[in-house]
Design an enzyme around this catalytic site. Structure first.
Site, PDB file in Angstrom:
ATOM      1  N   HIS A 155       9.123  -2.003   5.815  1.00  0.00           N
ATOM      2  CA  HIS A 155       8.072  -0.984   5.709  1.00  0.00           C
ATOM      3  C   HIS A 155       8.208  -0.237   4.384  1.00  0.00           C
ATOM      4  CE1 HIS A 155       5.394   2.323   6.614  1.00  0.00           C
ATOM      5  NE2 HIS A 155       6.379   3.151   6.366  1.00  0.00           N
ATOM      6  N   TYR A 157      13.585  -4.514  14.478  1.00  0.00           N
ATOM      7  CA  TYR A 157      12.438  -4.560  15.398  1.00  0.00           C
ATOM      8  C   TYR A 157      11.651  -5.868  15.366  1.00  0.00           C
ATOM      9  CZ  TYR A 157      10.133  -2.920  11.091  1.00  0.00           C
ATOM     10  OH  TYR A 157       9.695  -2.786   9.803  1.00  0.00           O
ATOM     11  N   ARG A 204       3.222  -8.073   6.516  1.00  0.00           N
ATOM     12  CA  ARG A 204       4.125  -7.481   5.531  1.00  0.00           C
ATOM     13  C   ARG A 204       5.431  -8.259   5.595  1.00  0.00           C
ATOM     14  NH1 ARG A 204       7.775  -4.105   7.483  1.00  0.00           N
ATOM     15  NH2 ARG A 204       6.658  -2.833   8.971  1.00  0.00           N
TER      16      ARG A 204
HETATM   17  C1  LIG Z   1      -0.536  11.445   9.163  1.00  0.00           C
HETATM   18  C2  LIG Z   1       0.748  10.695   9.009  1.00  0.00           C
HETATM   19  N1  LIG Z   1       1.476  10.414  10.122  1.00  0.00           N
HETATM   20  C3  LIG Z   1       2.637   9.724  10.013  1.00  0.00           C
HETATM   21  C4  LIG Z   1       3.096   9.323   8.784  1.00  0.00           C
HETATM   22  C5  LIG Z   1       4.397   8.502   8.672  1.00  0.00           C
HETATM   23  N2  LIG Z   1       4.031   7.102   8.397  1.00  0.00           N
HETATM   24  C6  LIG Z   1       4.054   6.614   7.152  1.00  0.00           C
HETATM   25  S1  LIG Z   1       3.549   5.032   7.094  1.00  0.00           S
HETATM   26  C7  LIG Z   1       3.291   4.968   8.757  1.00  0.00           C
HETATM   27  C8  LIG Z   1       2.798   3.712   9.413  1.00  0.00           C
HETATM   28  C9  LIG Z   1       1.437   3.323   8.964  1.00  0.00           C
HETATM   29  O1  LIG Z   1       1.130   2.036   9.424  1.00  0.00           O
HETATM   30  P1  LIG Z   1      -0.176   1.265   8.967  1.00  0.00           P
HETATM   31  O2  LIG Z   1      -1.332   2.174   9.007  1.00  0.00           O
HETATM   32  O3  LIG Z   1      -0.245   0.032   9.759  1.00  0.00           O
HETATM   33  O4  LIG Z   1       0.104   0.933   7.419  1.00  0.00           O
HETATM   34  P2  LIG Z   1       1.270   0.054   6.780  1.00  0.00           P
HETATM   35  O5  LIG Z   1       2.399   0.995   6.490  1.00  0.00           O
HETATM   36  O6  LIG Z   1       1.639  -1.009   7.745  1.00  0.00           O
HETATM   37  O7  LIG Z   1       0.691  -0.491   5.523  1.00  0.00           O
HETATM   38  C10 LIG Z   1       3.604   6.188   9.340  1.00  0.00           C
HETATM   39  C11 LIG Z   1       3.502   6.477  10.772  1.00  0.00           C
HETATM   40  C12 LIG Z   1       2.322   9.649   7.645  1.00  0.00           C
HETATM   41  N3  LIG Z   1       2.680   9.284   6.411  1.00  0.00           N
HETATM   42  N4  LIG Z   1       1.145  10.325   7.787  1.00  0.00           N
END
Ligand SMILES: Cc1ncc(C[n+]2csc(CCOP(=O)(O)OP(=O)(O)O)c2C)c(N)n1
Ligand SMILES: [Mg+2]
Length: 342
Positions: free
Chosen positions: A247, A256, A243
């Site tokens: 985020h 970070y 990415r």
């Molecule tokens: C069940 C849940 N836990 C926590 C969150 C908060 N949250 C949103 S995105 C994220 C990180 C997800 O990372 P990844 O699966 O690697 O996807 P990326 O955002 O990198 O595309 C988190 C912890 C959420 N939306 N849903």
């Protein structure tokens, strides 16, 4: 790790895509990047709510969705607009959804795409269910589900993989390992050497591909889709990518990770490597680049206009989206919302 197109734009082995299709998918990646940058800009102007950009992940999304048939399901997350659009979800609805308007989640009749899941990982189960339902109905459609590296730590991922493995559901699990789950780096996410190997525990073949390589993603996805359609069961694809942006628009990645890391990945830009390949094949020039950029920019202006010219949403309408017959609590909440918003 499967790689077919090197960062220099040279192919290793036989390219899985013909030149004309490569040009079309390159253009789709240009469209995706145009959308992504437009949304980041609209958010800064206060016209969208929080936005999760996917710059750098275009090949992973476009290359995989290109392997689907028109009625296959796409079940994706908040960062997967390009994959959803490839399967027919209009830009204007994606924009509308990100502006906080519920109507963005109203999928047009016949478009086999679910609204994006904000809940990390939950939608993989929906994809397994849709594939299973298709199987029970004797349909040949399959489901491809998109999620991140962080989502593979969720219980839902394991339940979805287990069910898919046991019942051989026609599911392709497409993980975009973009190296971060918000601020949590991939190395701290899991001790698993690769994410692809997580499939082993469930009897689901796992393949790791260079996610910034359109051709590798396409080739692996094509194989996984064919496998699912023929009844052989699910596949887990780990598309190793990055990415390039934050985020979300509410995040500051400088807190970070260092900019040298970002520069290393910028040099592996998925669009640039296809561009180099096309140029070497005599299928790219500046004039065409300018033309497609202008056309996609105009298309995005049209989509923004379409989203923003809808009459404002009636506050009461959001209560009608969940049930055919509203529950007594929803009736009460709706009345309260109407009182407060006049
Ligand atoms: C069940 C849940 N836990 C926590 C969150 C908060 N949250 C949103 S995105 C994220 C990180 C997800 O990372 P990844 O699966 O690697 O996807 P990326 O955002 O990198 O595309 C988190 C912890 C959420 N939306 N849903
Ligand atoms: Mg991630």
């Amino acid at each position: 790790m499967l790689q077919i197109l090197t960062p220099e734009g040279k192919t290793v082995g036989e390219p899985p895509l013909r030149l004309e299709l490569t040009r079309r998918l390159y253009r789709a990646m240009v469209a995706a990047r145009t959308y992504d940058r437009k949304c980041a800009s609209l958010q800064k102007q206060g016209r969208l709510a929080t936005y999760a950009p996917f710059e750098g992940q275009e090949a992973a999304q476009v290359g995989s969705a290109a392997a689907l048939s028109p009625d296959d399901w796409v079940v994706a997350s908040y960062r997967d607009a390009a994959a959803m659009w490839m399967q027919g979800y209009p830009w204007e609805l994606l924009i509308l959804g990100r502006s906080g308007d519920e109507r963005g989640g109203a999928v047009p009749e016949g478009v086999p795409v679910l609204p994006p899941s904000i809940t990390v990982g939950a939608h993989m189960l929906h994809a397994v269910g849709l594939g299973w339902a298709a199987r029970l109905r004797g349909e040949s459609r399959i489901a491809m589900t998109y999620f991140g590296d962080g989502a593979t730590s969720e219980g839902d991922f394991h339940e979805a993989m287990n069910f898919a493995g046991v019942f051989r559901t026609p599911t392709v699990f497409l993980c975009q390992n973009n190296q971060y789950a918000i601020s949590l780096a991939r190395a701290e996410q899991t001790r698993s050497e690769t994410i692809a190997q997580k499939g082993d525990a469930y009897g689901v073949p796992g393949v790791q591909v260079d996610g910034n390589d359109l051709m590798a993603v396409y080739a692996a996805s094509k194989r996984a889709v064919a496998r699912a359609r023929s009844g052989e069961g699910p596949t887990l694809i780990e598309a190793v990518t990055y990415r390039l942006g934050p985020h979300t628009t509410a995040d500051d990645p400088a807190r970070y990770r260092d900019s040298a890391e970002e520069s290393r990945w910028r040099a592996r830009d998925p669009l640039e490597r296809v561009r180099r390949y096309l140029e070497a094949a005599g299928a790219w020039d500046e004039a065409w680049q300018k033309q497609i950029e202008a056309e996609e920019a105009a298309e995005m202006e049209r989509a923004v206009q379409a989203a923003e010219s809808l009459p404002p949403l009636d506050a009461g309408d959001i209560f009608g989206a969940m049930f055919g017959e509203p529950t007594p609590q929803l009736v009460e909440q709706r009345a309260e919302a109407m009182r407060e918003t006049g």
